[in-house]
Design a protein around this motif. Structure first.
Motif, short mmCIF file in Angstrom:
data_model
loop_
_atom_site.label_atom_id
_atom_site.label_comp_id
_atom_site.label_asym_id
_atom_site.label_seq_id
_atom_site.Cartn_x
_atom_site.Cartn_y
_atom_site.Cartn_z
N ALA A 180 0.88 -1.14 0.13
CA ALA A 180 0.14 0.03 0.13
C ALA A 180 1.10 1.04 -0.04
O ALA A 180 0.27 1.62 -0.73
CB ALA A 180 -1.03 -0.09 1.23
N ARG A 192 -5.74 2.03 -0.26
CA ARG A 192 -4.96 2.67 -0.89
C ARG A 192 -4.20 1.08 -2.63
O ARG A 192 -3.30 1.50 -3.53
CB ARG A 192 -3.67 2.96 -0.29
N PHE A 248 -5.98 -1.00 -3.30
CA PHE A 248 -6.81 -1.07 -4.52
C PHE A 248 -6.18 0.18 -5.58
O PHE A 248 -6.07 0.38 -6.73
CB PHE A 248 -7.58 -0.89 -4.36
N ALA A 249 -5.89 1.50 -5.20
CA ALA A 249 -5.97 2.71 -5.61
C ALA A 249 -4.78 2.80 -6.81
O ALA A 249 -4.82 2.89 -8.09
CB ALA A 249 -6.16 3.74 -4.79
N ASN A 250 -3.57 2.22 -5.69
CA ASN A 250 -2.75 1.95 -6.75
C ASN A 250 -2.30 0.85 -7.76
O ASN A 250 -2.41 0.96 -9.11
CB ASN A 250 -1.15 0.84 -5.13
N ILE A 300 -5.52 -0.37 -9.89
CA ILE A 300 -6.10 0.81 -10.69
C ILE A 300 -5.81 2.25 -11.60
O ILE A 300 -5.27 1.95 -12.74
CB ILE A 300 -7.23 0.99 -10.18
N ILE A 301 -4.99 2.55 -10.58
CA ILE A 301 -4.29 4.14 -10.71
C ILE A 301 -3.25 3.17 -12.35
O ILE A 301 -2.86 3.90 -13.83
CB ILE A 301 -3.24 5.12 -10.56
N GLN A 302 -2.47 2.45 -11.86
CA GLN A 302 -2.01 1.44 -12.91
C GLN A 302 -2.36 0.86 -13.68
O GLN A 302 -1.63 0.22 -14.71
CB GLN A 302 -0.57 1.22 -11.87
N GLN A 313 -13.60 6.60 -1.25
CA GLN A 313 -12.19 6.39 -1.22
C GLN A 313 -10.90 7.22 -1.81
O GLN A 313 -10.04 6.98 -0.52
CB GLN A 313 -11.98 5.92 -2.31
N ASP A 355 -7.19 7.14 0.11
CA ASP A 355 -6.13 7.01 -1.11
C ASP A 355 -5.33 8.84 -0.32
O ASP A 355 -4.49 8.54 -1.15
CB ASP A 355 -6.59 7.44 -1.93
N GLN A 401 2.42 5.85 -15.22
CA GLN A 401 1.26 4.20 -15.84
C GLN A 401 2.37 3.28 -14.37
O GLN A 401 1.75 2.10 -13.98
CB GLN A 401 2.55 3.28 -16.53
N ASP A 438 -8.02 9.19 -12.51
CA ASP A 438 -7.07 7.57 -11.77
C ASP A 438 -7.89 7.05 -11.67
O ASP A 438 -7.00 5.77 -11.96
CB ASP A 438 -7.24 8.51 -10.26
#
Lengths: 203, 203
Positions: free
Chosen positions: A27, A108, A110-112, A114-116, A166, A170, B28, B170
């Motif tokens: 995270a 976080r 999860f966010a990492n 999805i963002i990537q 979120q 995040d 990315q 995002d």
DNA sequence: TTGGTTTTTGACCATTTGGTCAATCGGACG
DNA sequence: CGTCCGATTGACCAAATGGTCAAAAACCAA
């Protein structure tokens, strides 16, 4: 050694310890930024010992992600077509915000991912998640058509709930920096979001 | 070789090329996930050549972040105490959403940084950003007190605008997966958010 | 053309990192 | 006490990676 399901007490315990440590590390640093050494140290184990319980770094990550999706979607699963629309949606918002408060690291992680570009979750998003959201969107659309809530696009309503709740997990660092000390972001968020969605959904 | 400001045409061009490539790669893969080789390849240069224009990988990252903060806060800077409150805030939302549409990579770069604890931006958040938000929050609070908009917490109003607009950049992968093909998330978001904030802010 | 400056690069280096493995340790059970 | 099997680890490896450097190439002014 494929430890599909723990056979002994010590396996159970160590797998959990490793997953908890990995959650913390992934995270904070993302998948590439996390190292097996960090995870091992955080877990209080040696690196080879960690790899005794999981075949690879990626396997740990995947395990965390699949666990995550499960608990993360529970509140949405519980949205009940038979309940009072406003109450159902308010409860959903509150439960989602509770997750942000109680499990910010999962948020976080999860966010990492999805963002990537969700390289390890693409399929889950397009199948499981989409199916669930479509199902619940139909319920919400029904409420709107019946005039029991305002006429809002159900998908974007759900997106807005995700975004707003979120965000407090995040972007916690940013929020705390802007608010300064002595304030309780999550507590304030609860009443703010309650008001926001009340106004948005009132027929 | 410290190239503080480009002296020649070719320096100017190559620095821009590298920054554009790095933005793509950092957004990315995150800072640790990005490699100098990726950046060099994306830029069409050799790795040592990239390091001829920037002293280190981190220097590239820092340059991108500081450029980012600047353009990213412009819409908020333009919030005018003398304008019509509802219009001012609506324009702010729309411009912020335009940024998500036009510069999704910047949005993700920023998100990556914040989620991981903003190790390279802490100070900027607590000083510049906080000062600007506090200033604009005072304006919004004034509008609320005068009864020209609903009585909302200004800080959380701003957070909600950030959360909702940046979410579409995002978490684009997730949104597209859930909506399926044939829909235009950003176009739909524009009207959805317009309605959301209209209802939220109406006195 | 020439001489000097800027730009480019192939070769190289030290460190980090994911992962392996043989050897050792430890506890439960007969 | 001794044996056996699961648990642990020190030593090691190959690949990746950020960064260096000397030399070559490209460029440009006189």
């Amino acid at each position: 050694m494929g430890l599909q399901q723990p056979r002994t007490r010590i396996q159970q315990k160590n797998r959990e310890t490793i997953l908890a440590a990995a959650l913390e590390v992934f995270a904070q640093h993302g998948f590439r930024g996390a190292t097996l050494d960090m995870i091992a140290t955080e877990a209080g184990l040696s690196k080879p010992n960690v790899l005794y319980y999981f075949p690879s770094k990626e396997a740990i990550h995947v395990t965390l992600l699949s666990q995550l999706m499960d608990t993360w979607l529970d509140p949405l699963r519980d949205l009940d077509a038979g309940g009072d629309p406003i109450t159902e949606l308010r409860v959903y918002v509150r439960r989602k915000l509770d997750l942000s408060r109680d499990y910010p690291r999962q948020s976080r992680l999860f966010a990492n991912e999805i963002i990537q570009g969700a390289p390890r979750m693409q399929s889950a998003l397009a199948t499981d998640l989409k199916a669930l959201v479509d199902e619940k969107s139909a319920i919400i659309a029904g409420w709107a058509k019946a005039g029991r809530i305002a006429d809002v696009d159900p998908h974007h309503l759900i997106f807005s709930i995700w975004a707003l709740t979120q965000h407090y997990a995040d972007f916690e660092v940013q929020i705390r920096a802007v608010l300064g000390d002595g304030r309780d972001p999550l507590a304030e968020a609860e009443s703010f979001l309650d008001m926001l969605f009340s106004r948005l959904l009132a027929p």
